[in-house]
Write a protein that holds these residues in place. Structure first.
Motif, PDB file in Angstrom:
ATOM      1  N   ASP A 295       0.875  -1.169   0.000  1.00  0.00           N
ATOM      2  CA  ASP A 295       0.000   0.000   0.000  1.00  0.00           C
ATOM      3  C   ASP A 295       0.911   1.216   0.000  1.00  0.00           C
ATOM      4  N   THR A 296       0.974   1.939  -1.116  1.00  0.00           N
ATOM      5  CA  THR A 296       1.923   3.045  -1.223  1.00  0.00           C
ATOM      6  C   THR A 296       1.571   4.216  -0.317  1.00  0.00           C
ATOM      7  N   GLY A 297       0.339   4.251   0.203  1.00  0.00           N
ATOM      8  CA  GLY A 297      -0.053   5.329   1.100  1.00  0.00           C
ATOM      9  C   GLY A 297       0.314   5.087   2.548  1.00  0.00           C
ATOM     10  N   THR A 298       0.401   3.810   2.967  1.00  0.00           N
ATOM     11  CA  THR A 298       0.650   3.497   4.377  1.00  0.00           C
ATOM     12  C   THR A 298       1.936   2.703   4.601  1.00  0.00           C
ATOM     13  N   GLY A 299       2.451   2.047   3.570  1.00  0.00           N
ATOM     14  CA  GLY A 299       3.630   1.213   3.739  1.00  0.00           C
ATOM     15  C   GLY A 299       3.319  -0.191   4.200  1.00  0.00           C
ATOM     16  N   GLU A 300       2.030  -0.529   4.338  1.00  0.00           N
ATOM     17  CA  GLU A 300       1.664  -1.887   4.764  1.00  0.00           C
ATOM     18  C   GLU A 300       1.857  -2.874   3.615  1.00  0.00           C
ATOM     19  N   THR A 301       2.306  -4.078   3.975  1.00  0.00           N
ATOM     20  CA  THR A 301       2.528  -5.123   2.989  1.00  0.00           C
ATOM     21  C   THR A 301       1.563  -6.284   3.222  1.00  0.00           C
ATOM     22  N   SER A 302       1.269  -6.972   2.156  1.00  0.00           N
ATOM     23  CA  SER A 302       0.383  -8.142   2.237  1.00  0.00           C
ATOM     24  C   SER A 302       0.733  -9.083   1.098  1.00  0.00           C
ATOM     25  N   ARG A 303       0.139 -10.250   1.128  1.00  0.00           N
ATOM     26  CA  ARG A 303       0.319 -11.266   0.087  1.00  0.00           C
ATOM     27  C   ARG A 303       1.792 -11.481  -0.249  1.00  0.00           C
ATOM     28  N   ILE A 304       2.540 -11.767   0.819  1.00  0.00           N
ATOM     29  CA  ILE A 304       3.963 -12.045   0.632  1.00  0.00           C
ATOM     30  C   ILE A 304       4.116 -13.473   0.127  1.00  0.00           C
ATOM     31  N   ARG A 305       4.882 -13.635  -0.920  1.00  0.00           N
ATOM     32  CA  ARG A 305       5.078 -14.963  -1.494  1.00  0.00           C
ATOM     33  C   ARG A 305       6.554 -15.173  -1.814  1.00  0.00           C
ATOM     34  N   GLY A 306       7.064 -16.324  -1.419  1.00  0.00           N
ATOM     35  CA  GLY A 306       8.395 -16.716  -1.844  1.00  0.00           C
ATOM     36  C   GLY A 306       8.303 -17.405  -3.190  1.00  0.00           C
ATOM     37  N   LEU A 307       9.161 -17.013  -4.118  1.00  0.00           N
ATOM     38  CA  LEU A 307       9.141 -17.675  -5.411  1.00  0.00           C
ATOM     39  C   LEU A 307       9.590 -19.123  -5.263  1.00  0.00           C
ATOM     40  N   PRO A 308       9.102 -20.008  -6.126  1.00  0.00           N
ATOM     41  CA  PRO A 308       9.459 -21.431  -5.991  1.00  0.00           C
ATOM     42  C   PRO A 308      10.956 -21.626  -5.880  1.00  0.00           C
ATOM     43  N   SER A 309      11.360 -22.462  -4.932  1.00  0.00           N
ATOM     44  CA  SER A 309      12.791 -22.664  -4.698  1.00  0.00           C
ATOM     45  C   SER A 309      13.476 -23.267  -5.904  1.00  0.00           C
ATOM     46  N   ALA A 310      12.730 -24.020  -6.727  1.00  0.00           N
ATOM     47  CA  ALA A 310      13.323 -24.602  -7.930  1.00  0.00           C
ATOM     48  C   ALA A 310      13.750 -23.533  -8.912  1.00  0.00           C
TER      49      ALA A 310
END
Length: 518
Positions: A295-310
């Motif tokens: 959220d560019t207005g508050t700096g809050e992050t969500s939907r964090i995903r690690g890319l596949p390790s492969a």
């Protein structure tokens, strides 16, 4: 008896006749004539074979043009050439450089009746009529460390840059604090410029900038999204109001809900609704690659995903191509050389699917690839090339694949499914996707001939794959590959376009920043 006399008389006359005839000693003996028909037969057979091959080739070519038609180029004969060009040399390494240079310090903006370019040496506005300088901005400290690719502000009239100065590591300007006297470049200030007048609208030094571990030009990133901007120095990330020049929020490290991960954003894609997708890693000593929604207005992050390790193989390249849906294009690195597969590794399109997840969770992976053409003219394509360029609109990814057998090709992919919607080939050597011009796709097409060598055309193409491409400008100089240089860029200025690339490595590419307008 009479018969014997008659026979004897005949033999005598024959002997007399032969005695009078001269032998043909003066004429060469002719060879046996029956070998000629054999030679003629072989020549005739070879001619028949060649004729059949020509017919077959012509038929294959005709079918290939029907099965995989070439997109026609319209307007090439009437397309204007460059009215002028401006070249900006890439700076050589100085005593304060750390070897990374300023890879994020170039951009091209429209200033109405000027083309405005940012380079490590500063910002220059060029009048489109004759290419003369209208105004310039030179950082007080002598270093421009980063530039936002998109113009900021509600009307797009603001250019944002990060500037720096040289000082010692201990801040006294005399040395690096260990007695060696080696200076360093400190990039700590965001400056907003009016693109029409060149006036400085505001400058901002973030409140927590002193806590940043890395303030060198190679660590600075700056992204604009209308009324807001996001700047990053390694893990330190700051939100900015581009109208007032005020700090909206500041985070020494964005919250990605992972231990031992100092998330360092390196790519940004706005979703048009006040949010953006970020792509980054967990620091220089980590191979983990993450995505997050900010959220560019508050700096809050969500939907964090690690890319596949492969996908975390050494040398792999990750390109954030969309924020809605979040999509990442991965092109293979060293595994291309190490692969035992005859076909080699393919490019991978990773599309967010679901909520937050651990490595590999919440991603849908597809490997877009295909074949085109007919018979011997058939060729395969994939998104495994490091020179792949792309642009996204309305859930569709437009990309230039590799492995084309000498033809440039444009592919449209549905981001939700990863499936190709259409692909078309063009009679050009290379095609670099730039972005969009109204409802059409803008690209730079490289062509080659014996007289002019390699030249570039600015073209636009229909986004539905139907219809011809239009040549907007011709006879532009050869542009560098995107993998080695920023750009190419094209922005509308006046009644035409300005086209440019970032300053190149002077030791390898001849150092030029080209802007051509018509």
């Amino acid at each position: 008896m009479a018969d014997d006399r008659i026979k004897r008389r005949a033999r005598e006359r024959r002997a007399e006749f032969l005695a009078r005839e001269e032998p043909p000693d003066d004429r060469p003996l002719r060879p046996y004539p029956l070998h000629k028909p054999h030679s003629k037969r072989r020549m005739l057979g070879a001619g028949v074979v060649l004729a059949l091959l020509a017919v077959v080739y012509g038929g294959i070519t005709a079918v290939d043009r029907i099965v995989d038609p070439v997109v026609p180029l319209e307007g090439a004969a009437d397309a204007p050439g460059p009215a002028w060009d401006h070249r900006e040399a890439a700076p050589g390494p100085g005593p304060a450089d750390d070897g990374r240079g300023a890879p994020n310090a170039s951009a091209l903006w429209s200033g109405g009746e000027t083309a405005v370019l940012a380079a490590p040496s500063g910002v220059t506005a060029l009048r489109i009529a004759e290419g003369e300088e209208d105004w310039t901005f030179t950082p007080e400290g002598g270093h421009l460390c980063a530039a936002a690719q998109e113009a900021a502000g509600s009307g797009g009239g603001t250019g944002l840059v990060v500037v720096g100065h040289e000082e010692g590591a201990d801040g006294d300007g005399e040395g690096d604090g260990d007695g060696s006297g080696t200076p360093r470049i400190v990039c700590d200030t965001v400056v907003a410029l009016d693109l029409e007048s060149g006036e400085e609208r505001w400058r901002l030094t973030p409140s927590q900038i002193d806590g940043a571990e890395d303030l060198a030009p190679g660590a600075a990133h700056l992204w604009a999204d209308g009324a807001r901007a996001v700047a990053a120095w390694g893990p330190l990330t700051v939100g900015i109001d581009t109208g007032a020049g005020e700090e909206l929020w500041s985070a020494p490290e964005l919250d990605v809900s992972e231990e031992a991960c100092a998330f360092t954003p390196s790519a940004f894609s706005a979703d048009g609704r006040g949010g953006a997708a970020l792509l980054g890693d967990c620091g220089p000593d980590s191979s983990r690659v993450l995505s997050a929604v900010l959220d560019t207005g508050t700096g809050e992050t969500s939907r964090i995903r690690g890319l596949p390790s492969a996908s975390a193989a050494a040398g792999a390249r990750y390109t954030l191509v969309s924020a809605d849906p979040v999509a990442v294009l991965r092109t293979p690195g060293l595994e291309r050389l190490l692969s035992e597969d005859d076909d080699g590794p393919q490019g991978e399109l990773l599309t967010a699917d679901g909520a937050d997840g651990a490595d590999g969770d919440g991603w849908k992976s597809t490997r877009p690839a295909g074949e085109s053409g007919f018979g011997p003219a058939k060729s395969s394509w994939s998104l495994a090339s490091s020179d792949t360029t792309s642009a996204t609109r309305d859930g569709v990814l437009y990309a230039t694949p590799g492995g084309l057998g000498g033809w440039a090709r444009l592919v449209a992919l549905d981001l939700a499914t990863g499936r190709p919607l259409w692909d078309r080939r063009l009679a050009v050597r290379d095609l670099h996707v730039i972005g969009f011009s109204r409802d059409r796709l803008l690209a730079a097409a490289a062509t080659e001939d014996d007289d002019a060598g390699v030249t570039t055309r600015l073209v636009d193409l229909p986004t539905d794959g139907d219809g011809p491409a239009r040549v907007l400008a011709a006879d532009l100089p050869e542009l560098p590959a995107p993998a080695r240089s920023g750009g190419p860029w094209a922005v509308a200025v006046g009644d035409g376009y300005a086209v440019g690339t970032a300053p190149r490595d002077p030791d390898r590419d001849g150092s030029a920043f080209l802007v051509a307008a018509h």
